[in-house]
Design a protein around this motif. Structure first.
Motif, PDB file in Angstrom:
ATOM      1  N   ASN A 165      -1.912   3.666   9.360  1.00  0.00           N
ATOM      2  CA  ASN A 165      -1.772   2.290   8.877  1.00  0.00           C
ATOM      3  C   ASN A 165      -2.895   2.002   7.888  1.00  0.00           C
ATOM      4  O   ASN A 165      -4.070   2.182   8.209  1.00  0.00           O
ATOM      5  N   TYR A 166      -2.523   1.524   6.713  1.00  0.00           N
ATOM      6  CA  TYR A 166      -3.485   1.381   5.623  1.00  0.00           C
ATOM      7  C   TYR A 166      -3.595  -0.066   5.117  1.00  0.00           C
ATOM      8  O   TYR A 166      -4.121  -0.308   4.039  1.00  0.00           O
ATOM      9  N   ARG A 167      -3.127  -0.983   5.948  1.00  0.00           N
ATOM     10  CA  ARG A 167      -3.180  -2.402   5.598  1.00  0.00           C
ATOM     11  C   ARG A 167      -3.420  -3.175   6.889  1.00  0.00           C
ATOM     12  O   ARG A 167      -2.912  -2.808   7.949  1.00  0.00           O
ATOM     13  N   PHE A 168      -4.189  -4.248   6.819  1.00  0.00           N
ATOM     14  CA  PHE A 168      -4.411  -5.067   8.013  1.00  0.00           C
ATOM     15  C   PHE A 168      -4.365  -6.543   7.649  1.00  0.00           C
ATOM     16  O   PHE A 168      -4.653  -6.940   6.517  1.00  0.00           O
ATOM     17  N   TYR A 169      -3.968  -7.328   8.649  1.00  0.00           N
ATOM     18  CA  TYR A 169      -3.855  -8.772   8.490  1.00  0.00           C
ATOM     19  C   TYR A 169      -4.785  -9.473   9.462  1.00  0.00           C
ATOM     20  O   TYR A 169      -5.051  -8.984  10.568  1.00  0.00           O
ATOM     21  N   THR A 170      -5.241 -10.631   9.049  1.00  0.00           N
ATOM     22  CA  THR A 170      -6.015 -11.504   9.924  1.00  0.00           C
ATOM     23  C   THR A 170      -5.692 -12.943   9.550  1.00  0.00           C
ATOM     24  O   THR A 170      -5.291 -13.224   8.412  1.00  0.00           O
ATOM     25  N   SER A 171      -5.820 -13.843  10.512  1.00  0.00           N
ATOM     26  CA  SER A 171      -5.512 -15.242  10.251  1.00  0.00           C
ATOM     27  C   SER A 171      -6.725 -16.093  10.563  1.00  0.00           C
ATOM     28  O   SER A 171      -7.413 -15.889  11.562  1.00  0.00           O
ATOM     29  N   GLY A 172      -7.031 -16.994   9.689  1.00  0.00           N
ATOM     30  CA  GLY A 172      -8.092 -17.968   9.889  1.00  0.00           C
ATOM     31  C   GLY A 172      -7.583 -19.258   9.302  1.00  0.00           C
ATOM     32  O   GLY A 172      -6.667 -19.880   9.834  1.00  0.00           O
ATOM     33  N   LYS A 173      -8.131 -19.662   8.182  1.00  0.00           N
ATOM     34  CA  LYS A 173      -7.586 -20.785   7.423  1.00  0.00           C
ATOM     35  C   LYS A 173      -6.545 -20.224   6.463  1.00  0.00           C
ATOM     36  O   LYS A 173      -6.718 -20.194   5.246  1.00  0.00           O
ATOM     37  N   GLY A 174      -5.456 -19.734   7.040  1.00  0.00           N
ATOM     38  CA  GLY A 174      -4.431 -19.060   6.271  1.00  0.00           C
ATOM     39  C   GLY A 174      -4.324 -17.605   6.695  1.00  0.00           C
ATOM     40  O   GLY A 174      -4.999 -17.148   7.626  1.00  0.00           O
ATOM     41  N   TYR A 205      -4.638 -13.589   5.718  1.00  0.00           N
ATOM     42  CA  TYR A 205      -5.375 -12.712   4.817  1.00  0.00           C
ATOM     43  C   TYR A 205      -4.923 -11.268   5.028  1.00  0.00           C
ATOM     44  O   TYR A 205      -4.484 -10.891   6.119  1.00  0.00           O
ATOM     45  N   VAL A 206      -5.068 -10.459   3.977  1.00  0.00           N
ATOM     46  CA  VAL A 206      -4.697  -9.052   4.053  1.00  0.00           C
ATOM     47  C   VAL A 206      -5.806  -8.212   3.428  1.00  0.00           C
ATOM     48  O   VAL A 206      -6.453  -8.626   2.461  1.00  0.00           O
ATOM     49  N   GLY A 207      -6.046  -7.060   4.011  1.00  0.00           N
ATOM     50  CA  GLY A 207      -6.983  -6.089   3.468  1.00  0.00           C
ATOM     51  C   GLY A 207      -6.330  -4.721   3.429  1.00  0.00           C
ATOM     52  O   GLY A 207      -5.327  -4.471   4.100  1.00  0.00           O
ATOM     53  N   ALA A 208      -6.898  -3.828   2.638  1.00  0.00           N
ATOM     54  CA  ALA A 208      -6.345  -2.482   2.498  1.00  0.00           C
ATOM     55  C   ALA A 208      -7.453  -1.451   2.598  1.00  0.00           C
ATOM     56  O   ALA A 208      -8.589  -1.690   2.184  1.00  0.00           O
ATOM     57  N   ILE A 209      -7.122  -0.314   3.196  1.00  0.00           N
ATOM     58  CA  ILE A 209      -8.038   0.812   3.295  1.00  0.00           C
ATOM     59  C   ILE A 209      -7.333   2.062   2.781  1.00  0.00           C
ATOM     60  O   ILE A 209      -6.108   2.075   2.605  1.00  0.00           O
ATOM     61  N   ALA A 210      -8.118   3.108   2.546  1.00  0.00           N
ATOM     62  CA  ALA A 210      -7.559   4.384   2.110  1.00  0.00           C
ATOM     63  C   ALA A 210      -8.342   5.518   2.749  1.00  0.00           C
ATOM     64  O   ALA A 210      -9.569   5.431   2.881  1.00  0.00           O
ATOM     65  N   HIS A 211      -7.634   6.553   3.173  1.00  0.00           N
ATOM     66  CA  HIS A 211      -8.268   7.763   3.693  1.00  0.00           C
ATOM     67  C   HIS A 211      -7.219   8.859   3.779  1.00  0.00           C
ATOM     68  O   HIS A 211      -6.010   8.609   3.644  1.00  0.00           O
ATOM     69  N   GLU A 212      -7.655  10.068   3.992  1.00  0.00           N
ATOM     70  CA  GLU A 212      -6.731  11.181   4.215  1.00  0.00           C
ATOM     71  C   GLU A 212      -5.983  10.963   5.533  1.00  0.00           C
ATOM     72  O   GLU A 212      -6.429  10.193   6.391  1.00  0.00           O
TER      73      GLU A 212
END
Length: 227
Positions: A162-171, A173-180
């Motif tokens: 999994n190379y994407r993550f979500y979090t909720s606060g005031k709306g 949000y999404v973040g992305a990572i990369a690795h082998e």
């Protein structure tokens, strides 16, 4: 998947423990905009313990290192499939404060130890964050069997690749990572304490977990963005 190299780090001593759960139970805990992802009809709750080593902005000669423990599930979201974190406990006062204030990530301070004896790791955690539910975790784990890279489309790949993550606060949000791709081995786990489910409002699953240990891996991460 490639992402801008805003942060660089190494993850090591990784343990993945996953339990099957009713998708409806997970779905009702998710914020607006996310829906539960399943594999062969099952949703999963995962406890992931690892050490993050040499976390630093790209080009910086200095980095932070600390253990992390999280409870997560897998979701479909507006930017694509990814991980949704219920909590991220970490043994780093500055990192926790920055992650909570700037990135809306559900980080909590904890006292943690990671002790290695050959290929055997003991990971302990006790949450110390003020006004937060109590959490304890204590596990010893070691690899069994041969190393392998999960086959695309397999349950193992669904759980770890999994190379994407979500979090909720005031709306949302999404973040992305990369690795082998991850290199895994099945794990033998002695799980002496784990109150992550109760702290996040879940009943403790009554099934045995699917457990893996992971080889160290270099990771890059982009900035977190509002969806």
């Amino acid at each position: 998947m490639t992402v801008p190299r805003w942060l660089e780090m190494t993850w090591q001593d990784g343990l993945f423990c996953h339990w099957t759960v009713d998708p409806a139970i997970v779905d009702e805990t998710l914020p607006s905009g996310l829906s539960v992802a399943t594999h062969d009809g099952d949703a999963y709750l995962g406890v992931v313990a690892f050490a993050m080593d040499d976390i630093r902005p790209r080009g910086s000669p200095f980095g932070l290192s600390f253990p992390e423990l999280n409870l997560r599930t897998y979701v479909e979201g507006p930017a694509g499939p990814g991980v949704y974190f219920y909590n991220l406990d970490a043994d780093d006062r500055i990192g926790v404060a920055v992650a909570r204030r700037l990135f809306s990530l559900p980080y909590y301070r904890a006292e943690m130890t990671v002790r290695r004896d050959g290929e055997t790791v003991r990971f302990t955690s006790r949450r110390t964050h003020r006004d937060a539910p109590h959490v304890r975790f204590d596990a010893t784990y070691e690899p069994v069997g041969d190393t392998y890279v999960p086959e695309p489309g397999s349950c193992d790949a669904f759980l770890v690749e999994n190379y994407r993550f979500y979090t909720s606060g005031k709306g949302l949000y999404v973040g992305a990572i990369a690795h082998e791709p991850w290199t895994l081995r099945e794990a033998r786990v002695d799980l002496r304490a784990n109150t992550l489910f109760e702290a996040n409002g879940f009943d403790r699953p009554d099934c045995e977990p699917i457990a893996h240990v992971a080889d160290p891996i270099d990771v890059t991460a982009d900035r977190i963005r509002r969806v």
